[in-house]
Design a protein around this motif. Structure first.
Motif, PDB file in Angstrom:
ATOM      1  N   TYR A  13       7.850  -4.310 -20.272  1.00 46.50           N
ATOM      2  CA  TYR A  13       7.573  -4.849 -21.787  1.00 46.50           C
ATOM      3  C   TYR A  13       7.913  -6.386 -21.542  1.00 46.50           C
ATOM      4  N   CYS A  14       9.064  -6.961 -20.709  1.00 47.88           N
ATOM      5  CA  CYS A  14       9.461  -8.217 -20.470  1.00 47.88           C
ATOM      6  C   CYS A  14       8.381  -8.891 -19.707  1.00 47.88           C
ATOM      7  N   ILE A  96      19.804  -0.438 -27.957  1.00 46.23           N
ATOM      8  CA  ILE A  96      19.008  -1.157 -27.404  1.00 46.23           C
ATOM      9  C   ILE A  96      17.450  -0.927 -27.640  1.00 46.23           C
ATOM     10  N   ILE A  97      16.879  -1.662 -28.434  1.00 42.55           N
ATOM     11  CA  ILE A  97      15.388  -1.173 -28.904  1.00 42.55           C
ATOM     12  C   ILE A  97      14.370  -2.408 -28.633  1.00 42.55           C
ATOM     13  N   PRO A  98      13.540  -2.382 -27.563  1.00 43.63           N
ATOM     14  CA  PRO A  98      12.393  -3.227 -27.333  1.00 43.63           C
ATOM     15  C   PRO A  98      11.306  -2.643 -28.040  1.00 43.63           C
ATOM     16  N   LYS A  99      10.353  -3.689 -28.514  1.00 49.00           N
ATOM     17  CA  LYS A  99       9.168  -2.961 -29.163  1.00 49.00           C
ATOM     18  C   LYS A  99       7.935  -3.866 -29.000  1.00 49.00           C
ATOM     19  N   TYR A 100       6.997  -3.525 -28.645  1.00 53.24           N
ATOM     20  CA  TYR A 100       5.828  -4.556 -28.527  1.00 53.24           C
ATOM     21  C   TYR A 100       4.446  -3.911 -29.330  1.00 53.24           C
ATOM     22  N   GLN A 101       3.630  -4.694 -29.911  1.00 50.36           N
ATOM     23  CA  GLN A 101       2.548  -4.241 -30.842  1.00 50.36           C
ATOM     24  C   GLN A 101       1.454  -5.352 -30.310  1.00 50.36           C
ATOM     25  N   SER A 113       7.254   1.091 -27.534  1.00 52.04           N
ATOM     26  CA  SER A 113       8.933   0.780 -27.873  1.00 52.04           C
ATOM     27  C   SER A 113       9.856   1.766 -27.015  1.00 52.04           C
ATOM     28  N   ALA A 114      10.795   1.319 -26.716  1.00 49.65           N
ATOM     29  CA  ALA A 114      11.964   2.181 -26.039  1.00 49.65           C
ATOM     30  C   ALA A 114      13.206   2.217 -26.613  1.00 49.65           C
ATOM     31  N   LEU A 115      13.903   3.114 -26.366  1.00 50.81           N
ATOM     32  CA  LEU A 115      15.447   3.370 -26.874  1.00 50.81           C
ATOM     33  C   LEU A 115      16.546   3.625 -25.913  1.00 50.81           C
ATOM     34  N   TRP A 116      17.343   3.010 -26.087  1.00 51.55           N
ATOM     35  CA  TRP A 116      18.643   3.266 -25.290  1.00 51.55           C
ATOM     36  C   TRP A 116      19.890   3.207 -26.149  1.00 51.55           C
ATOM     37  N   LEU A 117      20.336   4.623 -26.262  1.00 51.21           N
ATOM     38  CA  LEU A 117      21.527   4.641 -27.226  1.00 51.21           C
ATOM     39  C   LEU A 117      22.724   5.349 -26.522  1.00 51.21           C
ATOM     40  N   LYS A 118      23.682   4.751 -26.981  1.00 52.12           N
ATOM     41  CA  LYS A 118      25.323   5.434 -26.854  1.00 52.12           C
ATOM     42  C   LYS A 118      25.850   5.466 -27.943  1.00 52.12           C
ATOM     43  N   ASN A 119      26.400   6.917 -28.325  1.00 52.53           N
ATOM     44  CA  ASN A 119      27.025   7.141 -29.526  1.00 52.53           C
ATOM     45  C   ASN A 119      28.138   7.942 -29.387  1.00 52.53           C
ATOM     46  N   LYS A 137      39.989  13.608 -27.178  1.00 46.45           N
ATOM     47  CA  LYS A 137      39.214  12.738 -28.027  1.00 46.45           C
ATOM     48  C   LYS A 137      37.865  12.998 -28.157  1.00 46.45           C
ATOM     49  N   GLY A 138      37.013  12.336 -28.798  1.00 40.03           N
ATOM     50  CA  GLY A 138      35.496  12.941 -29.176  1.00 40.03           C
ATOM     51  C   GLY A 138      34.873  12.809 -28.084  1.00 40.03           C
ATOM     52  N   ASP A 139      33.480  13.297 -28.432  1.00 40.50           N
ATOM     53  CA  ASP A 139      32.281  13.322 -27.311  1.00 40.50           C
ATOM     54  C   ASP A 139      31.470  12.043 -27.260  1.00 40.50           C
ATOM     55  N   GLU A 140      30.877  11.767 -26.314  1.00 39.92           N
ATOM     56  CA  GLU A 140      29.873  10.778 -26.142  1.00 39.92           C
ATOM     57  C   GLU A 140      28.594  11.112 -25.806  1.00 39.92           C
ATOM     58  N   GLN A 141      27.666  10.583 -26.424  1.00 42.46           N
ATOM     59  CA  GLN A 141      26.154  10.950 -26.161  1.00 42.46           C
ATOM     60  C   GLN A 141      25.528   9.932 -25.740  1.00 42.46           C
ATOM     61  N   GLU A 142      24.575  10.146 -24.790  1.00 44.52           N
ATOM     62  CA  GLU A 142      23.443   8.881 -24.463  1.00 44.52           C
ATOM     63  C   GLU A 142      21.934   9.482 -24.630  1.00 44.52           C
ATOM     64  N   ILE A 143      21.370   8.476 -25.094  1.00 44.13           N
ATOM     65  CA  ILE A 143      19.823   9.240 -25.456  1.00 44.13           C
ATOM     66  C   ILE A 143      19.091   7.932 -24.642  1.00 44.13           C
ATOM     67  N   LEU A 144      17.951   8.169 -24.159  1.00 43.67           N
ATOM     68  CA  LEU A 144      16.982   7.292 -23.624  1.00 43.67           C
ATOM     69  C   LEU A 144      15.682   7.750 -24.000  1.00 43.67           C
ATOM     70  N   GLY A 145      14.860   6.815 -24.687  1.00 47.63           N
ATOM     71  CA  GLY A 145      13.380   7.325 -24.869  1.00 47.63           C
ATOM     72  C   GLY A 145      12.452   6.087 -24.795  1.00 47.63           C
ATOM     73  N   ALA A 146      11.254   6.779 -24.693  1.00 46.11           N
ATOM     74  CA  ALA A 146       9.894   5.642 -24.666  1.00 46.11           C
ATOM     75  C   ALA A 146       8.848   6.353 -25.746  1.00 46.11           C
ATOM     76  N   SER A 147       8.074   5.520 -26.355  1.00 44.21           N
ATOM     77  CA  SER A 147       7.133   5.870 -27.090  1.00 44.21           C
ATOM     78  C   SER A 147       5.935   4.886 -27.052  1.00 44.21           C
ATOM     79  N   ILE A 148       4.602   5.518 -27.504  1.00 42.96           N
ATOM     80  CA  ILE A 148       3.412   4.845 -27.404  1.00 42.96           C
ATOM     81  C   ILE A 148       2.678   5.243 -28.714  1.00 42.96           C
ATOM     82  N   GLY A 149       1.956   4.377 -29.265  1.00 41.29           N
ATOM     83  CA  GLY A 149       1.192   4.845 -30.347  1.00 41.29           C
ATOM     84  C   GLY A 149      -0.197   4.089 -30.628  1.00 41.29           C
TER      85      GLY A 149
END
Length: 387
Positions: A13-14, A96-101, A113-119, A137-149
């Motif tokens: 993207y960059c 973190i969400i970068p997007k390009y159109q 677009s892409a997604l990097w999330l820690k929750n 303590k609680g649980d931690e979740q990490e998600i990575l994703g990418a999409s094209i449309g």
């Protein structure tokens, strides 16, 4: 979780956006939001509910670069949460969400677009529902994703076509001996077609296909296909409606689990009776991924009403009430959990850069099993500074 995949996507993207950056109009927005308040049932218990004061500091940064044919957005949020009586639950989330159109023409658009999330998943919710006191303590979740449309058509077109391809990896990074079975890899193919009937009324068709893979528990790996048909109605700026109904089917790769199907719907209605008031109603029903260690999947139904009203140019109120019903399904049977939640926010904008907010959140759970019902209250006051 493959961080290298996310890094490769962001680098692409960059690099691509840098080639045309000189032709772009660039804007940068940055905000800081400190908040303090009180929670009366921090562990989501049915009795002996412990309370605590909380403090948080979040910041948002948004970079936007636009030209006549393309746009690049980079949005990031980081939030740190601290608690007086539960220091082990102090944590930091980020998104973190970068997007390009890119517009090939007035009627054709490509978006990536892409997604990097820690929750952070609080004790007494999600995986640890009813077991908060057994964890430190609680649980931690990490998600990575990418999409094209790809999109073809506009509101003025006789027909509009949308096609999307999404890939997402998700894992819980805590209690890996138990939670590794919930690691998921999802490939989601989405398509829709809208045909203009008259005025601003469209006949709508949606078709979704998901491949859901559990690498550490292949027994519950499955395919999902769903079809919807309905109307999309944009007659005036006062009223907008999306109403679609259809069918969803799950097919498991392992024949030890039975396939399943269910009626599916998606409703989204917006009504603006005046320039100062907006009413928003949403509802949907669908099969979704489980976040329980003992279930295979869940059937989720949601209903929510939001109301926003501007008393003056500076003072506004937001109110939301909703109901979520989750049916968790396993080879041993199903369990129902009904959630009621309300949110009330009072916002005062002192000027273009400084605003204040008083918020109240209320949640309840009514389940048909165990002693896990709870009531939860949260009161907070925050300040938002746009730099």
């Amino acid at each position: 979780m493959s961080f290298s995949r996310f890094l490769a996507v962001c680098t692409t993207y960059c690099t691509f956006s840098t080639l045309v950056l000189a032709e772009f109009d660039n804007t940068l927005a940055f905000s800081v939001v400190p908040e303090a308040g009180y929670i009366d049932n921090f562990l989501y218990l049915s009795n002996n509910e412990p309370g605590t004061r909380f403090y948080s500091l979040s910041s948002d940064v948004s970079l936007t670069s636009k030209s006549q044919q393309s746009a690049f957005n980079f949005d990031a949020n980081i939030a740190t949460h601290l608690f007086d009586k539960f220091e082990d639950d102090n944590h930091t989330n980020f998104t973190i969400i970068p997007k390009y159109q890119f517009k090939f023409s007035q009627n054709q658009r490509l978006h990536v677009s892409a997604l990097w999330l820690k929750n952070y998943i609080y004790r007494g919710t999600g995986l640890s529902l009813g077991q908060a006191e057994a964890l430190s303590k609680g649980d931690e979740q990490e998600i990575l994703g990418a999409s094209i449309g790809y999109e073809y058509g506009t509101f003025e077109s006789q027909g509009r076509v949308n096609f999307g391809l999404n890939y997402q990896e998700s894992e819980f990074t805590t209690r890996r001996a138990d939670t590794n079975r919930l690691d998921t890899e999802i490939l989601h193919i989405k398509s829709s077609f809208d045909y203009l009937l008259s005025g601003k009324t469209y006949l709508a068709f949606d078709l979704d296909y998901k491949i859901i893979d559990y690498p550490n528990d292949p027994l519950i790996s499955r395919d999902s296909i769903a079809g919807l048909i309905g109307v999309k109605w944009y007659t005036t700026v006062i009223s907008e409606l999306n109403f679609l109904v259809g069918y969803q089917n799950l097919t498991f790769e392992d024949n030890r689990l039975s396939d399943d199907s269910a009626f599916k719907w998606r409703v989204d209605y917006t009504w603006r009776p005046s320039d100062f008031t907006t009413l928003h109603i949403v509802s949907n029903r669908k099969f979704d991924e489980t976040y329980r260690l003992i279930s295979s999947y869940r059937l989720a139904q949601t209903y929510q009403i939001d109301v926003m009203h501007d008393f003056t140019e500076h003072l506004s109120v937001f109110f939301a009430v909703g109901i979520n019903n989750d049916e968790f399904i396993s080879p041993l049977g199903s369990k129902d959990e009904d959630y009621l939640f309300t949110t009330l926010e009072l916002d005062y904008a002192y000027n273009d850069r400084l605003s204040f907010q008083l918020s109240y959140d209320y949640k309840t759970l009514d389940a048909n099993y165990g002693n896990i019902d709870f009531a939860y209250n949260k009161l907070g006051i925050s300040l938002k500074l746009d730099l």
